[in-house]
Design an enzyme around this catalytic site. Structure first.
Site, short mmCIF file in Angstrom:
data_model
loop_
_atom_site.label_atom_id
_atom_site.label_comp_id
_atom_site.label_asym_id
_atom_site.label_seq_id
_atom_site.Cartn_x
_atom_site.Cartn_y
_atom_site.Cartn_z
NE ARG A 1 -119.50 2.35 40.43
CZ ARG A 1 -120.79 2.15 40.68
NH1 ARG A 1 -121.31 2.67 41.79
NH2 ARG A 1 -121.54 1.48 39.86
CG ASP B 1 -128.85 12.49 47.02
OD1 ASP B 1 -129.72 11.66 46.70
OD2 ASP B 1 -127.63 12.24 46.96
#
Length: 296
Positions: free
Chosen positions: A55, A165
């Protein structure tokens, strides 16, 4: 040398590579584990090395770095500049409109009518927090039921939804409020007609949220582990499918902080695989992953 504070000068871990890019060596992996736990509250097991490597390779390419040693040095020099991108890369943002529909049913059938009546009578404001809002589906779904409740109550009220977020990419998507038609599957046909604007021409296959929903939602970056600028109180906090990544002490601290921002009788909504059992005794379970703050 200390994996957290030392320099990364191991020639094997610094130069090793895999078929698809540089390999994540032991020293760098241990540093990343410690960094992510400290700054994000996410506990990465030993078995997560390949996942982290895969990732983060995109971040290395985006930053023009040739190895994970350089990436770790970047985090050491300026931990906050890359924190959002790192957290976004290692976590999975799975969300949808009206996910866990029973939460919205409770809001529509019971909570919002009661809150609006009380607050109009008392002159108070209504505040809901979507903590870990990802790409915006949750706060915009909340805005739909809130807007409909306001219309039914036949009046105006100071009512807002705060959406936060850590991920810069997720926040960018949330602010745009533009979604593929496939992602609208959780919205009823009636609500799609009312609250989503279908794109045409070059925007064919896309839909944008109605301006009224944007009026109700404020989107801001926030790390749940860092100090919070808001003082509350909130009538409800949605923190769904967020704490699954956190270790136990981080969960305990977070839920205590949530309790501080909720009045007695305020509501906390968790994800379907999350629970306060054995973590916090300031709330009572009143429904499926729905908790109400107790009085003291």
């Amino acid at each position: 040398m200390n994996a957290v504070t030392g320099k990364f000068d191991d020639p094997v871990t610094a130069t090793a590579s895999s078929a698809t890019g540089p390999a994540l060596g032991e020293v760098e992996f241990q540093y990343l584990r410690a960094f992510v736990l400290e700054h994000c509250g996410i506990a990465l097991g030993e078995q997560k090395r390949q996942l982290v490597q895969g990732r983060l390779l995109r971040r290395l390419r985006a930053l023009g770095l040739s190895n994970f040693q350089g990436y770790c040095e970047l985090l050491r020099r300026d931990p906050h500049s890359e924190l959002g991108e790192l957290a976004s890369a290692i976590s999975t943002n799975v969300t949808s409109f009206f996910r866990e529909a029973h939460h919205y049913d409770l809001l529509t059938d019971e909570l919002l009518p009661r809150w609006l009546q009380q607050k109009r009578r008392d002159g108070d404001r209504l505040r809901i927090w979507s903590a870990g809002c990802s790409t915006g589906e949750e706060p915009y779904a909340l805005a739909m039921v809130l807007a409909e409740a306001l219309e039914r109550s036949d009046g105006t009220l100071d009512a807002k939804i705060l959406a936060t977020d850590l991920s810069p990419q997720a926040l960018e998507s949330a602010r745009k409020g533009v979604y593929s038609l496939e992602r609208l599957a959780g919205i009823s046909a009636e609500r799609c007609q009312r609250w989503m604007l279908r794109g045409t021409g070059e925007y064919e296959g896309l839909a944008c949220v109605h301006p009224r929903l944007r009026e109700l939602v404020t989107i801001e970056p926030l790390n749940l582990l860092h100090p919070w600028p808001m003082s509350g109180p909130f009538d409800a906090i949605f923190c769904r499918n967020v704490v699954i990544y956190f270790d136990q002490p981080t969960k305990q601290r977070l839920f205590r902080r949530y309790a501080d921002l909720l009045p007695t009788g305020g509501y906390l909504f968790l994800g379907h695989s999350e629970s306060l059992h054995g973590i916090n005794d300031q709330f009572e379970l009143i429904g499926r992953t729905v908790y109400r703050k107790l009085g003291r």
